[in-house]
Design an enzyme around this catalytic site. Structure first.
Site, PDB file in Angstrom:
ATOM      1  N   GLY A   1      -7.609   9.278  10.307  1.00  0.00           N
ATOM      2  CA  GLY A   1      -7.820   9.331  11.747  1.00  0.00           C
ATOM      3  C   GLY A   1      -8.861  10.315  12.218  1.00  0.00           C
TER       4      GLY A   1
ATOM      5  N   ALA B   1      -9.322   5.764   4.946  1.00  0.00           N
ATOM      6  CA  ALA B   1      -9.178   6.931   5.829  1.00  0.00           C
ATOM      7  C   ALA B   1     -10.482   7.669   6.024  1.00  0.00           C
ATOM      8  CB  ALA B   1      -8.122   7.912   5.313  1.00  0.00           C
ATOM      9  N   GLY B   2     -10.769   8.000   7.278  1.00  0.00           N
ATOM     10  CA  GLY B   2     -11.897   8.851   7.613  1.00  0.00           C
ATOM     11  C   GLY B   2     -13.111   8.153   8.171  1.00  0.00           C
TER      12      GLY B   2
ATOM     13  N   LYS C   1       0.861  -1.178   0.000  1.00  0.00           N
ATOM     14  CA  LYS C   1       0.000   0.000   0.000  1.00  0.00           C
ATOM     15  C   LYS C   1       0.902   1.235   0.000  1.00  0.00           C
ATOM     16  CE  LYS C   1      -2.985   2.896   2.692  1.00  0.00           C
ATOM     17  NZ  LYS C   1      -3.424   3.252   4.065  1.00  0.00           N
TER      18      LYS C   1
END
Length: 270
Positions: A172, A198-199, A111
């Site tokens: 985060g 993410a999120g 990744k």
């Protein structure tokens, strides 16, 4: 008339990444937990088959005298996805992937994330493009973290990335999907798996991502920073599954006005 809901069997709806089938569409990280034991229990509760770890922040054999994360997250049980978290330039990201390949016996699925600044943790797109080009030429199979720009998502696909991972919100943050329209556009124009990265903050966020047609969701903080990470991991598993089933089922159309559940057209009193 049989009205039973068709139950998906293994193989009916697998997530395919780099020609490998996975039943779970939830990918999880290993950071921010209180212990390796908690990490292990949360991952088991999530049902995830792909587990990502930050090579620069995790010991996977480079520090011989420290606990090895792979003793708790076995490569024989999970597909390990090394990531370049903490890299702020293309050179360090490429170097990190090369280190992971060496430590993980020529493992090439990675990744890639190259960050732009420490405050927002948004991706540095020019640096990510540069790193992706080098890694793909070296035979790495790149899953790339990017912003929610449909043009850039397509560019990464055309370069040869095996999956594109647009953010839903800052890393985060737990804010959920801030721009569902862009995510849907990315999905509709993609020829490779699209995974929200993410999120995500809670199970409903994961379900929404799947209802938009995303192929999967990667998360870490939403589970690790929950009051009960093990229970949240289980909730995320169910959210992913529910969202996927809703997407496959096809939601009803949105209407401006009411539509009676029991229409009276054609009845005795109409």
């Amino acid at each position: 008339m049989n009205t039973a809901v068709k139950t998906l069997k293994r193989g009916d709806d697998d997530l395919i990444i780099d020609n490998v089938p996975y039943r779970s569409r939830l990918l999880v990280g290993t950071g921010k937990y209180r212990s390796f034991e908690e990490t292990q229990r949360a991952i088991e509760a999530s049902g995830a088959e792909i587990v990502t770890l930050a090579v620069r922040r995790s010991n996977i054999g480079q520090n011989k005298n420290e606990p090895n994360l792979l003793d708790y997250i076995s490569p024989e049980k999970y597909t390990i996805l090394p990531n370049t978290a903490g890299c702020y330039d293309a050179e360090s990201a490429v170097r990190t992937c090369r280190l992971a390949r060496e430590l993980l016996d020529n493992h090439t699925l990675v990744k890639l994330e190259v960050l732009g600044d420490q405050k927002t943790l948004f991706p540095d797109i020019p640096a990510t493009l540069a790193a992706a080009e080098i890694l793909i030429k070296e035979g790495f199979r790149v899953m790339v973290y990017t912003n929610d720009d449909p043009i850039m998502a397509k560019r990464f696909e055309q370069m040869g990335c095996v999956a594109v991972m647009p953010l839903a919100a800052p890393i985060g943050s737990g804010l959920g999907i801030r721009n569902p329209y862009n995510i849907r556009t990315i999905v509709e124009n993609a020829g490779v798996p699209i995974l929200v990265d993410a999120g995500v903050g809670t199970a409903s966020d994961a379900a929404i991502a799947m209802e938009l047609g995303c192929d999967g969701v990667l998360m870490n903080t939403a589970i690790a920073e929950a009051k009960n990470p093990i229970l949240m991991a289980s909730a995320m598993k169910k959210g992913i599954e529910a969202g996927r089933e809703a997407y496959l089922a096809g939601r009803m159309p949105r209407r401006a006005y009411a539509s009676a559940s029991s229409p009276i057209d054609g009845t005795f009193f109409s």
